[in-house]
Design a protein around this motif. Structure first.
Motif, PDB file in Angstrom:
ATOM      1  N   LYS A 115       0.826  -1.197   0.000  1.00  0.00           N
ATOM      2  CA  LYS A 115       0.000   0.000   0.000  1.00  0.00           C
ATOM      3  C   LYS A 115       0.868   1.258   0.000  1.00  0.00           C
ATOM      4  O   LYS A 115       0.912   2.006   0.987  1.00  0.00           O
ATOM      5  CB  LYS A 115      -0.925   0.003   1.224  1.00  0.00           C
ATOM      6  N   PRO A 116       1.555   1.518  -1.102  1.00  0.00           N
ATOM      7  CA  PRO A 116       2.385   2.727  -1.160  1.00  0.00           C
ATOM      8  C   PRO A 116       1.536   3.972  -1.368  1.00  0.00           C
ATOM      9  O   PRO A 116       0.360   3.890  -1.737  1.00  0.00           O
ATOM     10  CB  PRO A 116       3.273   2.464  -2.372  1.00  0.00           C
ATOM     11  N   LYS A 117       2.147   5.144  -1.156  1.00  0.00           N
ATOM     12  CA  LYS A 117       1.470   6.413  -1.402  1.00  0.00           C
ATOM     13  C   LYS A 117       2.390   7.342  -2.182  1.00  0.00           C
ATOM     14  O   LYS A 117       2.884   8.344  -1.650  1.00  0.00           O
ATOM     15  CB  LYS A 117       1.051   7.069  -0.084  1.00  0.00           C
ATOM     16  N   PRO A 118       2.652   7.035  -3.453  1.00  0.00           N
ATOM     17  CA  PRO A 118       3.502   7.916  -4.236  1.00  0.00           C
ATOM     18  C   PRO A 118       2.850   9.290  -4.398  1.00  0.00           C
ATOM     19  O   PRO A 118       1.670   9.380  -4.722  1.00  0.00           O
ATOM     20  CB  PRO A 118       3.624   7.190  -5.583  1.00  0.00           C
ATOM     21  N   TYR A 125      -1.422  -2.776  -4.288  1.00  0.00           N
ATOM     22  CA  TYR A 125      -0.793  -3.690  -5.228  1.00  0.00           C
ATOM     23  C   TYR A 125      -0.851  -5.092  -4.617  1.00  0.00           C
ATOM     24  O   TYR A 125      -0.098  -5.420  -3.710  1.00  0.00           O
ATOM     25  CB  TYR A 125       0.644  -3.258  -5.519  1.00  0.00           C
ATOM     26  N   ARG A 126      -1.804  -5.894  -5.112  1.00  0.00           N
ATOM     27  CA  ARG A 126      -2.095  -7.200  -4.519  1.00  0.00           C
ATOM     28  C   ARG A 126      -1.516  -8.311  -5.400  1.00  0.00           C
ATOM     29  O   ARG A 126      -1.736  -8.317  -6.617  1.00  0.00           O
ATOM     30  CB  ARG A 126      -3.603  -7.394  -4.384  1.00  0.00           C
ATOM     31  N   PHE A 127      -0.840  -9.267  -4.771  1.00  0.00           N
ATOM     32  CA  PHE A 127      -0.297 -10.444  -5.439  1.00  0.00           C
ATOM     33  C   PHE A 127      -0.841 -11.670  -4.719  1.00  0.00           C
ATOM     34  O   PHE A 127      -0.769 -11.753  -3.490  1.00  0.00           O
ATOM     35  CB  PHE A 127       1.231 -10.449  -5.388  1.00  0.00           C
ATOM     36  N   LEU A 128      -1.410 -12.627  -5.470  1.00  0.00           N
ATOM     37  CA  LEU A 128      -2.056 -13.759  -4.813  1.00  0.00           C
ATOM     38  C   LEU A 128      -1.734 -15.071  -5.529  1.00  0.00           C
ATOM     39  O   LEU A 128      -1.382 -15.101  -6.704  1.00  0.00           O
ATOM     40  CB  LEU A 128      -3.569 -13.547  -4.748  1.00  0.00           C
ATOM     41  N   GLY A 129      -1.863 -16.152  -4.776  1.00  0.00           N
ATOM     42  CA  GLY A 129      -1.754 -17.504  -5.316  1.00  0.00           C
ATOM     43  C   GLY A 129      -2.814 -18.381  -4.681  1.00  0.00           C
ATOM     44  O   GLY A 129      -3.209 -18.160  -3.530  1.00  0.00           O
TER      45      GLY A 129
END
Length: 293
Positions: A115-118, A125-129
């Motif tokens: 959960k960045p805040k540029p 940004y979610r990555f799942l398996g």
């Protein structure tokens, strides 16, 4: 306990299909839920493309069609937030949603969310398996009918200005197997290998309607290569074209309790052009009203 489903943003809606218990732990650094759960309320979520009651209606833009999510079913979910910008999630559910022999047919899924805040603009940004050990059959060897299926995916959303949010999804699943309980239409088995979608949401502040939403999305569902190979000898042979989707909607915020959304969808190569006499592009027009209390 609750008898209402929750959207990705935590709001309640009126589908009345879920009951659950949730406990926040360690000063809100962890949460545990169990009961009859909707896996898509916790995994493969997206801030602007996850809820059919307030956002896109098309299935491909709410969740990835390449993830074998079971219907609302018995399950548990654990989330841990070790840092402000990091969330770790794990869930296990009844893989075939029949509430029988739950331990024999499990759908396991794990997700890491950054959960960045540029430029002080929030993003996810979610990555799942995932893995589903319900019985699957191999396309090119029908004698193997107790195979697992598995895959991975990502779901991103990023605010790029005060009023514009972009999103994208991508996922892949094992192309060698299919679930015999999942049908495209009639008695036609199928399986997807990859899918992708992307789009944007614009808030209506520039034209004096700051609570209105304009949104557009486009994507494709791509059939398994083994599905196509298994049907190469059929008459007619399987085409397995990429099924395309696009959708646009405008949400009129009438007041704090009512919104109205005209919606249009366009689908090309439906079912990959593999359903006889049902291969023409499809237009879908709709008008949705949402009432909140």
């Amino acid at each position: 306990y609750s008898n209402v489903n929750r959207d990705a943003d935590g709001d309640n809606n009126v589908r009345l299909t879920e009951f659950w218990y949730e406990q926040n732990l360690f000063k809100d650094k962890a949460a545990f839920s169990f009961g009859k759960l909707d896996p898509t309320a916790y995994f493969d979520t997206n801030d602007v493309a996850n809820c059919e009651t307030t956002q896109f209606l098309g299935r491909i833009f709410r969740n990835s069609p390449t993830i074998e999510f079971p219907d609302n079913t018995a399950g548990l979910r654990l989330a841990v937030l070790p840092l402000e910008w990091l969330e770790l999630g794990y869930g296990v559910f009844d893989g075939n949603s029949d509430w029988e022999n739950i331990g024999d047919n499990l759908f396991n899924i794990g997700q890491v969310t950054f959960k960045p805040k540029p430029f002080d603009l929030p993003g996810n940004y979610r990555f799942l398996g995932w893995n589903n050990n319900s019985d699957h059959t191999r396309w090119l060897d029908n004698s193997k009918q107790k195979e697992n299926s598995y895959g991975f995916g990502l779901s991103f959303d990023q605010k790029v200005s005060d009023i514009v949010t972009l999103f994208t999804r991508y996922s892949w699943q094992d192309p060698k197997t299919y679930n015999p309980n999942i049908m495209a239409t009639g008695d036609l088995n199928y399986s997807l290998e990859t899918s992708w979608s992307a789009g944007f949401q614009v808030e209506g502040k520039p034209w004096g309607r700051e609570n209105d939403i304009l949104a557009f999305a486009i994507g494709e569902a791509i059939a398994s290569g083994d599905y196509k190979d298994a049907g190469a000898g059929l008459d007619p042979a399987r085409k397995a074209k990429h099924e395309g989707h696009s959708e646009a909607y405008y949400k009129f915020h009438m007041n704090d309790h009512l919104s109205i959304s005209p919606d249009i969808q366009y689908i090309w190569n439906p079912f990959g052009k593999d359903v006889v006499d049902d291969t023409s592009p499809v237009f879908v027009y709709g008008l949705r009203s949402q009432i909140d209390f």
